[in-house]
Design an enzyme around this catalytic site. Structure first.
Site, PDB file in Angstrom:
ATOM      1  N   TYR A  62       0.826  -1.214   0.000  1.00 35.57           N
ATOM      2  CA  TYR A  62       0.000   0.000   0.000  1.00 35.57           C
ATOM      3  C   TYR A  62       0.861   1.265   0.000  1.00 35.57           C
ATOM      4  O   TYR A  62       0.459   2.295  -0.553  1.00 35.57           O
ATOM      5  CB  TYR A  62      -1.003  -0.017   1.168  1.00 35.57           C
ATOM      6  CG  TYR A  62      -2.122  -0.982   0.876  1.00 35.57           C
ATOM      7  CD1 TYR A  62      -3.133  -0.658  -0.027  1.00 35.57           C
ATOM      8  CD2 TYR A  62      -2.141  -2.250   1.439  1.00 35.57           C
ATOM      9  CE1 TYR A  62      -4.134  -1.564  -0.352  1.00 35.57           C
ATOM     10  CE2 TYR A  62      -3.137  -3.170   1.127  1.00 35.57           C
ATOM     11  CZ  TYR A  62      -4.131  -2.819   0.231  1.00 35.57           C
ATOM     12  OH  TYR A  62      -5.111  -3.714  -0.102  1.00 35.57           O
ATOM     13  N   ASN A  98     -13.058   3.252  -5.598  1.00 37.98           N
ATOM     14  CA  ASN A  98     -11.609   3.457  -5.701  1.00 37.98           C
ATOM     15  C   ASN A  98     -11.036   3.960  -4.388  1.00 37.98           C
ATOM     16  O   ASN A  98     -11.677   4.707  -3.660  1.00 37.98           O
ATOM     17  CB  ASN A  98     -11.290   4.448  -6.815  1.00 37.98           C
ATOM     18  CG  ASN A  98     -11.677   3.892  -8.171  1.00 37.98           C
ATOM     19  OD1 ASN A  98     -11.859   2.685  -8.298  1.00 37.98           O
ATOM     20  ND2 ASN A  98     -11.813   4.755  -9.158  1.00 37.98           N
ATOM     21  N   HIS A 115     -14.807   1.692  -0.351  1.00 33.75           N
ATOM     22  CA  HIS A 115     -13.761   0.694  -0.113  1.00 33.75           C
ATOM     23  C   HIS A 115     -12.532   1.288   0.587  1.00 33.75           C
ATOM     24  O   HIS A 115     -11.448   0.716   0.542  1.00 33.75           O
ATOM     25  CB  HIS A 115     -13.341   0.028  -1.433  1.00 33.75           C
ATOM     26  CG  HIS A 115     -14.403  -0.879  -1.982  1.00 33.75           C
ATOM     27  ND1 HIS A 115     -14.395  -1.375  -3.262  1.00 33.75           N
ATOM     28  CD2 HIS A 115     -15.521  -1.394  -1.401  1.00 33.75           C
ATOM     29  CE1 HIS A 115     -15.467  -2.146  -3.452  1.00 33.75           C
ATOM     30  NE2 HIS A 115     -16.153  -2.157  -2.339  1.00 33.75           N
TER      31      HIS A 115
END
Ligand code: NAD
Length: 243
Positions: A62, A98, A115
């Site tokens: 991430y 997104n 999300h």
């Protein structure tokens, strides 16, 4: 002729965007990678099980996505939705699957990230009252810890977890005049099921309409009133016409 949605004064619009809207900005969709997300198996980097197996790998993944997202720019599709918000105000409800910040970068002020968000993290202990933390410019090569001692995790909804704000999104779909989905393959639920709310309302005689915009017909194409095949960045700037 391309599709145009006539928007009368007071028209209420719900837009749900998916990975496809960011593709022209240079952020790859899942489908581009044959089920891999930037060369990683989705279950390794986007599931609670992957996090338990190797949290440092998940954080490096991430952190890389964050760093990449800071190098890309919103495209005409993001900008068209920001312009629509400037015109409609609260009558536009923009939700996105997104995790990138491109809607905000284009100027959208009210974006619901069902999300989660790439630029945020949160304490894993749900009873901890700190956070979510904004760590846009941070790169975590190792596992960060909250000051309470618990692990800090990406503020992302992984597969198997419950998306944010879905009740609110559903309520807006139940009250809108137009429901528009952009660049979403129609296989990730519950977002892919929202269009069925429109189908139900139509069966009750309501005048609501649904439109899909994307490169190909999504898996739930049968539920939309219209499917517009095209790039989001080419279709969206001319899609909405205030009348
Ligand atoms: P997906 O990858 O399954 O599907 C993307 C869809 O976009 C496809 O149907 C494809 O045909 C379409 N598409 C590709 N290029 C397009 C373009 N230029 N214009 C319009 N459409 C285009 O994505 P999904 O259905 O959104 O679901 C996958 C999940 O992956 C999402 O929940 C999301 O959280 C996550 N994801 C997010 C990002 C991001 O934040 N940018 C990127 C990859 C995956």
């Amino acid at each position: 002729m391309s599709k145009v949605i006539p928007l009368a004064r007071g028209a209420k619009v719900v837009v749900m965007t998916g990975a496809g809207i960011s593709a022209e900005s240079g952020i790859r969709t899942f489908r581009d990678g044959n089920g891999l997300w930037e060369e990683h198996r989705v279950e390794d980097v986007a599931s609670p099980e992957g996090w338990e197996r190797d949290p440092a790998l998940v954080w490096r993944f991430y952190s890389d996505r964050r760093a990449q997202a800071l190098t890309v720019q919103p495209n005409p599709a993001h900008r068209a939705l920001a312009a629509l918000e400037a015109h409609l105000g609260d009558d536009l409800y923009l939700a996105t699957q997104n995790v990138d910040p491109l809607h905000e970068a284009a100027g959208s002020k009210r974006v619901v990230h069902v999300h989660g968000e790439l630029m945020k993290s949160r304490c894993e202990d749900e009873s901890c009252t700190t956070g979510p933390f904004d760590d846009t410019n941070l790169y975590f090569g190792e596992l960060p810890r909250c000051r309470c001692g618990a692990r800090v995790r990406p503020h992302i909804v992984w597969f198997g977890e419950v998306p944010f704000e879905m009740h609110a999104v559903k309520r807006r779909v139940q009250a809108c005049d137009w429901f528009v989905t952009v660049g979403s393959s129609g296989v990730v639920y519950p977002a892919a099921g929202l269009v069925r709310e429109v189908t139900y309302r139509q069966s009750m005689g309501e005048a609501v309409r649904s439109v899909y915009v994307g490169l190909e017909a999504p898996a739930n194409a049968d539920a939309f009133n219209e499917v517009v095949i095209g790039k989001a960045g080419e279709v969206l700037p001319g899609l909405f016409a205030p009348v």
